[in-house]
Design a protein around this motif. Structure first.
Motif, PDB file in Angstrom:
ATOM      1  N   GLN A 240      49.028  35.443  39.730  1.00 39.00           N
ATOM      2  CA  GLN A 240      48.541  34.026  40.402  1.00 39.00           C
ATOM      3  C   GLN A 240      47.431  33.335  39.841  1.00 39.00           C
ATOM      4  O   GLN A 240      47.299  32.153  39.831  1.00 39.00           O
ATOM      5  CB  GLN A 240      48.386  34.573  41.985  1.00 39.00           C
ATOM      6  CG  GLN A 240      49.494  34.971  42.841  1.00 39.00           C
ATOM      7  CD  GLN A 240      49.239  34.730  44.196  1.00 39.00           C
ATOM      8  OE1 GLN A 240      49.289  33.888  44.849  1.00 39.00           O
ATOM      9  NE2 GLN A 240      49.318  36.131  44.727  1.00 39.00           N
ATOM     10  N   SER A 450      55.597  33.006  43.389  1.00 38.46           N
ATOM     11  CA  SER A 450      56.367  31.885  42.894  1.00 38.46           C
ATOM     12  C   SER A 450      56.578  32.074  41.318  1.00 38.46           C
ATOM     13  O   SER A 450      56.060  33.048  40.695  1.00 38.46           O
ATOM     14  CB  SER A 450      55.397  30.627  42.803  1.00 38.46           C
ATOM     15  OG  SER A 450      54.188  30.812  42.460  1.00 38.46           O
ATOM     16  N   HIS A 453      56.580  27.358  35.877  1.00 36.58           N
ATOM     17  CA  HIS A 453      57.387  26.027  35.840  1.00 36.58           C
ATOM     18  C   HIS A 453      58.117  26.326  34.423  1.00 36.58           C
ATOM     19  O   HIS A 453      59.122  25.613  34.342  1.00 36.58           O
ATOM     20  CB  HIS A 453      56.231  24.931  35.507  1.00 36.58           C
ATOM     21  CG  HIS A 453      55.489  24.878  34.387  1.00 36.58           C
ATOM     22  ND1 HIS A 453      55.817  24.409  33.224  1.00 36.58           N
ATOM     23  CD2 HIS A 453      54.225  25.266  34.213  1.00 36.58           C
ATOM     24  CE1 HIS A 453      54.884  24.368  32.343  1.00 36.58           C
ATOM     25  NE2 HIS A 453      53.707  25.184  33.007  1.00 36.58           N
TER      26      HIS A 453
END
Length: 647
Positions: A240, A450, A453
């Motif tokens: 993270q 998550s 990108h």
């Protein structure tokens, strides 16, 4: 069938022969092009050697032109190698799909394809020759040797993704401004060499490669393994932190344990600049405060224990400012190293760390060799794989389809060599890309909070054929393993170790039945027939020799037949009882040989027909009558011969 006509040999078998013939043509052409490239390098080396004798710009220009032609030829040869490997692979896949039966080509043809000369032969020796040639040209142009200057590298590297099919073109472009850095165990270093010395090294290498590039294997890359640590139970804090740093919300934390397969392990900051420079090959060299060696202690079994102990030991040495540390780093460097070691030791104590990703790759290193690139270092990693645990099985690993270009240097945005790579359309750029984060996201996709990108950067590859030969081979292994697992699940038995990709099925129609003939079955039947023919042919030769001797052999004067009468008019020599019996005995053996020769041919044809109809009957494939009669005839003949000798 329209092309080859009909015959006893099945269409599948004739197709295999055509495929082998085409592979032989590809191997011969590849070998011919390899010789042509080696001759081109020898011409360039002679042009470089002539500069030492006559000087002038003309030999230098000729050498540069020959090297450019060799570079173009090397790129084309690599494309030819890839194109034909992919072509043969797709032929095998198409064959297995179109037959829709138990006849599989991939199960035995693909291992043979991997061993083929054009597929197995590496072009590393030619690439090293090109690098040495361009380095010699640069030395002659500048008139001075290349010196290993001290580097002030940035603390982080930039990573680009490189299309595997553009690897050779990219390397041929890079060696015009960079020089290959060989592993220490290779025993060769070109730093500090003059143009004459590099020309001599090129001559030695070409002599070692021989006329076909086969004599000496050339190793320009080394195996690299990087192990990343994080805490899944604590929500992947290092993972993270990197995502937040990419978004400009903090500083990236993280470290890795890297091992190059040369001399040991090193603990370094994630994406440390020294990983492609000072510490490209372990052990770590004092001079980079972003890395320290991983101690190997026998009583510490796990890498986490070794990591904690090494960090604490380095922290103590840096805090007390040992003489070796002060000499290498100075006081600011000691503080940086102490901060890094403290970070690693604190992470081991604060988090429940575990190895979350292991990255394996084949690493090739380059260093800048011109005025514009002298402070640039880079590493090209190919055949990249991700695994959760070190030393995992092939089925546990995940392939990353790109090659990775990790670069350390200043002002890379305006670099001409980078613009050339972009012009070749082989680079994929993703701001903030980090291979460690990519590996954790791929291996722990369902657990991480998550995804980065750039995670879907590999989606531009639509087909496995675009991965390159190495990844194609591994994709075939995965498919074969999945097929075997599916076969075990369908049958519910762990004893099945199915080699074919598709299970044999009972044919429903005569057309489908005709495609059931396996090459090994045909060859086994053919081999049995040839064994019979060999035996009966030898028997016939012996029998004809005995018969001829019974007609014209040495006899008492007046009892032998004239040659013309014995050979042209009569079958037996009636001049004596012994000659008569010998003639009868020999002609009996000839009759036995003729009968059993036809027996072998008829049996072979019956077996082929049964195989094509999938009728594996005992009376066809396990006949006992013919061999028993043949053995009885031979026993009778030997007994008669013994009786004649005693009489």
């Amino acid at each position: 069938g329209d092309t080859l006509g009909t015959g006893a040999q099945p269409a599948e078998s004739r197709f295999y022969e055509l495929l082998q013939h085409e592979m032989g043509k590809v191997n011969r052409f590849f070998q011919l092009q390899l010789r042509t490239l080696l001759d081109k390098f020898r011409e360039a080396q002679r042009a470089l050697q002539s500069i030492q004798k006559v000087g002038g710009a003309e030999p230098l220009a000729r050498a540069n032109k020959l090297l450019e032609e060799a570079a173009d030829g090397l790129v084309e040869l690599d494309k030819f190698k890839y194109l034909n490997f992919t072509g043969f692979r797709k032929i095998a896949k198409k064959f297995d799909k179109s037959t829709k039966s138990g006849v599989t080509l991939s199960s035995w043809f693909m291992p043979q394809l991997k061993r083929a000369f054009f597929a197995a032969h590496r072009l590393d020796g030619l690439l090293l020759s090109l690098s040495l040639g361009y380095a010699a040209v640069r030395r002659f142009q500048s008139g001075q040797c290349s010196e290993a200057v001290p580097l002030t590298m940035p603390s982080r590297t930039m990573t680009f993704c490189l299309v595997p099919l553009g690897r050779m073109r990219s390397l041929c472009t890079l060696v015009k401004s960079f020089q290959l850095v060989l592993p220490p165990l290779q025993g060769h270093a070109s730093e500090g060499m003059s143009g004459e010395e590099l020309s001599s090294e090129l001559q030695k290498l070409l002599y070692a490669l021989g006329t076909e590039g086969l004599h000496v294997p050339c190793r320009i890359a080394t195996q690299m393994t990087a192990e990343y640590f994080d805490s899944p139970t604590d929500g992947f804090p290092f993972y993270q932190s990197h995502l937040q740093a990419c978004a400009g919300e903090g500083q990236s934390l993280g470290f890795r344990v890297r091992q190059t397969g040369e001399r040991g392990d090193v603990v370094e900051m994630d994406a440390a600049g020294s990983s492609v420079g000072l510490n490209a090959f372990t052990p770590v060299q004092l001079g980079s405060p972003d890395a320290f060696p991983l101690e190997a202690t026998p009583e510490m079994s796990s890498s986490l224990e070794r990591l904690k102990a090494s960090a604490e030991a380095t922290l103590k040495k840096a805090e007390v400012k040992e003489a070796s540390f002060m000499t290498a780093f100075g006081e600011p460097g000691c503080r940086e190293l102490a901060t890094f070691a403290s970070q690693v030791a604190g992470a081991c104590a604060s988090y429940r760390l575990e190895s979350v990703a292991t990255i394996g790759a084949s690493r090739l290193l380059l260093r800048g060799d011109t005025v514009e690139t002298r402070n640039v270092r880079m590493a090209m990693d190919e055949e990249v794989q991700f695994a959760r645990a070190p030393g995992g099985q092939v089925s546990d690993a995940m392939d990353f389809p790109y090659c990775m270009l990790e670069v350390s240097g200043e002002n890379l945005g305006a670099a001409k060599w980078l613009d050339e790579l972009r012009g070749d359309a082989v680079l994929r750029e993703a701001p903030g890309f980090n291979v460690g984060v990519q590996a954790v996201a791929a291996l722990w996709k369902d657990d991480v909070p998550s995804l980065p990108h750039w995670y879907h950067v590999e989606d531009s590859f639509d087909k496995p054929e675009e991965f390159g030969p190495a990844l194609q081979r591994r994709a075939d292994e995965y498919q074969a393993q999945e097929a075997r697992e599916e076969a075990r699940q369908r049958t519910g038995s762990e004893r099945i170790q199915a080699l074919p990709v598709v299970e044999p099925q009972v044919p429903e129609t005569s057309e489908q039945a005709e495609m059931m003939l396996q090459p090994k079955d045909l060859l086994a039947s053919e081999r049995t027939m040839l064994e019979w023919m060999h035996t009966v042919f030898a028997l016939a030769i012996i029998a004809i020799g005995l018969w001829r001797y019974s007609l014209t052999g040495e006899l008492p004067r007046g009892k032998a037949l004239p040659p013309s009468d014995g050979l042209r008019q009569q079958f037996f020599n009636s001049s004596s009882p012994s000659r008569m019996l010998l003639g009868i005995y020999s002609l009996f053996l000839v009759l036995v040989a003729i009968c059993f020769g036809w027996y072998a041919v008829i049996t072979h044809l019956q077996r082929i027909k049964a195989l094509m109809k999938n009728e594996q009957k005992d009376r066809i494939f396990n006949r006992r009558t013919g061999p028993t009669i043949f053995a009885g005839c031979m026993a009778l003949a030997l007994a008669a011969h013994l009786g004649l000798q005693l009489a």
